[in-house]
Write an enzyme that holds these catalytic residues in place. Sequence first.
Site, PDB file in Angstrom:
ATOM      1  N   SER A 130     -19.699 -59.734 -72.127  1.00 52.04           N
ATOM      2  CA  SER A 130     -20.594 -60.425 -71.763  1.00 52.04           C
ATOM      3  C   SER A 130     -20.995 -62.054 -71.960  1.00 52.04           C
ATOM      4  O   SER A 130     -21.519 -62.713 -71.319  1.00 52.04           O
ATOM      5  CB  SER A 130     -22.190 -59.570 -72.074  1.00 52.04           C
ATOM      6  N   LYS A 135     -28.454 -52.351 -66.547  1.00 48.91           N
ATOM      7  CA  LYS A 135     -27.749 -53.643 -65.652  1.00 48.91           C
ATOM      8  C   LYS A 135     -27.835 -53.088 -64.012  1.00 48.91           C
ATOM      9  O   LYS A 135     -28.831 -53.380 -63.344  1.00 48.91           O
ATOM     10  CB  LYS A 135     -26.232 -54.012 -66.178  1.00 48.91           C
ATOM     11  N   HIS A 139     -21.420 -53.810 -69.003  1.00 50.54           N
ATOM     12  CA  HIS A 139     -21.836 -54.696 -68.100  1.00 50.54           C
ATOM     13  C   HIS A 139     -20.627 -54.355 -66.677  1.00 50.54           C
ATOM     14  O   HIS A 139     -20.809 -55.223 -65.984  1.00 50.54           O
ATOM     15  CB  HIS A 139     -21.371 -56.070 -68.534  1.00 50.54           C
TER      16      HIS A 139
END
Length: 564
Positions: free
Chosen positions: A311, A371, A339
Amino acid sequence: MANPGGGAVCNGTVLNHKKQSNNLQRGKYKKNGIVKEAQQNGKSHIHPKPILEPFEEAPLHALVFTYMGYGIGTLFGYFRDFMRYWGIEKCNAAVEREEQKDFVPLYQDFENFFTRNLYMRIRDNWNRPICSAPASYFDLLERVSDDYNWTFRFTGRVIKDVINMGSYNFLGLTVKYNESMRTVKDVLETYGVGVASTRHEMGTLDKHKELEDLLAKFLSVEAAMIFGMGFATNSTNIPALVGKGCLILSDELNHSSIILGARLSGATIVTFKHNNMQSLEKHLRDAIIYGQPRTRRAWKKILILVEGIYSMEGSIVNLPQVVALKKKYKAYLYMDEAHSIGAVGPTGRGIRELFGLNPDDIDVYMGTFSKSFGAAGGYIAGKKELVDYLRIHSHSATYATSMSAPIAQQIIRSLKLIMGQDGTTEGLKKIQKLARNIKYFRQRLKQMGFIIYGNDSSPVVPMLLYMPSKVAAFARLMLERKIGVVVVGFPATPLTEARVRFCVSSAHTQEMLDKVLEATDEIGDLLQVKYSRHRKSVHPVFYDEETSFDDEASFKEMSFELED
C-alpha cells in the site's frame, strides 16, 4: 497443530502433499497473457510476463536538500527544547508531573523529539475530520490552530465537494444510502447494529455463514472465515499458524499488522528484500541446509508472508516466482490481499487471477473488506482443514466480538455485485473502469515528469515529494483547490522518500481526474517536484470512457506517445 494445506512438515518438506486438481494435469492454456503448462506429475511451469515496476531514484540535489531540511529542523528542535527546559518557551508536550519526578519516566522525552519538533510543524495535514460519506466527493470540517498545530479548533465552516483522492474506495461502493442498499437497511432493522458476543459463544449469525460460503465461491477455495477487524485478522491468525521452532520469511515492506502478527507468534523472523526472488531463495536454501540456530534441528514450518499490493509503494507481488520457490522448497505461502481483492484482476478476484494461477497455489488467503467492498473486517480462506483449525484456535474467533449483521450484508451485496449475481453487469463495469482510470492517471503523471512508484495495475499511486516542507505545502495547496490527498513521510516511509499517495476509484470521472492532474501539474511546477529524468511527452493522446483496455494492443495504441 494442523498444518495449512494438509500434511506434516520436516525441514520445509511436506509429507502426503496433495496433488494438483485434475483440470490442470495436462495441456496448457493462456490466461491474462500468461502461458501455463501442466504436466502429468502435477508440477506446473509458469512463464509470466515480466513485472515492470518503476522505482526511479531521485536526483542527488533532491536527496541533499531533503537531508538538509531534516538537519535544520533537528537543530531548531534542540534549540526550542533548550528554551522549554529553562521556561523561555511553553512546553505543550506530555511531561511528568512534579510529584512524580523520582519515578521512572512514563513518557520518553527524547523518543518524542521527532513528534514534538518536526511532525508538529506539519501536523495540520493529517487527521482532518470529514462529515460525509467518503465517496468520490466528501465534505470537510474546517479547522485552524492558534498554537502552531498543538491544538485545533473548528471554525464552523464546512468545505463542501472536496475531490477524494485518499480513500481506499476502489470500486466506489462507499457512498451514502441509496436504494441499492435496501437489503442492508432490512438487515439492520432485523438484526440491529451490534452482535455483543464472540463467534464461539452467541455471535455466529446466519449472515456470517452466508457470507463465508459466498466468499469461498468467489475465491474458488474450499472454505473461508470472516473477522470483525482487518488488522486483527493478520495479528491474531498468524500466531495461530506458526510458533516457536517455525520460520517466517517476510517481505521487508509488509504491513504493520503482518509484522505484529509475526512478532506475537514467537517464530523466528527473517526479512527478504522487497520482491527480490534471489534474496527469498537464499533464505529458503539456508533454512533448509542449516535448520534452526544452535540446535540445527529442522524447522517445524516455513511460512512466506507477502502482500498482493504493497500500500505504500503501489507495488504488486511477483506471485508466480514466489509460488515457484514455495513449491521448490516445500514452504507455505500466506498472502495478504487487503488492497488487491476486488480491485485487481479481470473479474476482481485479486493477484492470483491477475497472473492466472491455480487457487491451490496459495495456502492462506487473507484480505479485508474495508477497501473495495466498502465495509469493514477481514477474512482467512483456503483449505477446509485450515479454516476449521482457525475457527478453534484463532484469538479473534475466541475473544473478539463478531462482525455486525449490517456490515456482513453490505459485503454480501458487494460480492454479488462483483460476481454478477445481482442480475447486472455493474460490478464488471466498475472493475473495468477502475483499470482504465488507473492507467490514465498513472500515465499522465509520468508524462508530466513526476517520479511515480508501483505497478501500472495498482490503484495506489505514490508520487515522490521527498522534502518534508514540500509534503506539507503540497497537501495544503491541493486542499485550497478542494482536492483531498494523503501525504506520507517518515517514519511511515524511509527518511528520503516522503510522498503523496493517490488512491484511484472507479467512481472518479475523467473530469475529476483531469482536475486533479491539472492541479498537480500546477503545484508540481510551483514546488519544483518534477524530479523524473525521463523526457516528457508534449502530445498526450486522450481517450473517452468507452475505450477498452482489455488487451495489451489496444492500450498501447491509445497510450501516450513518449519521446525518444
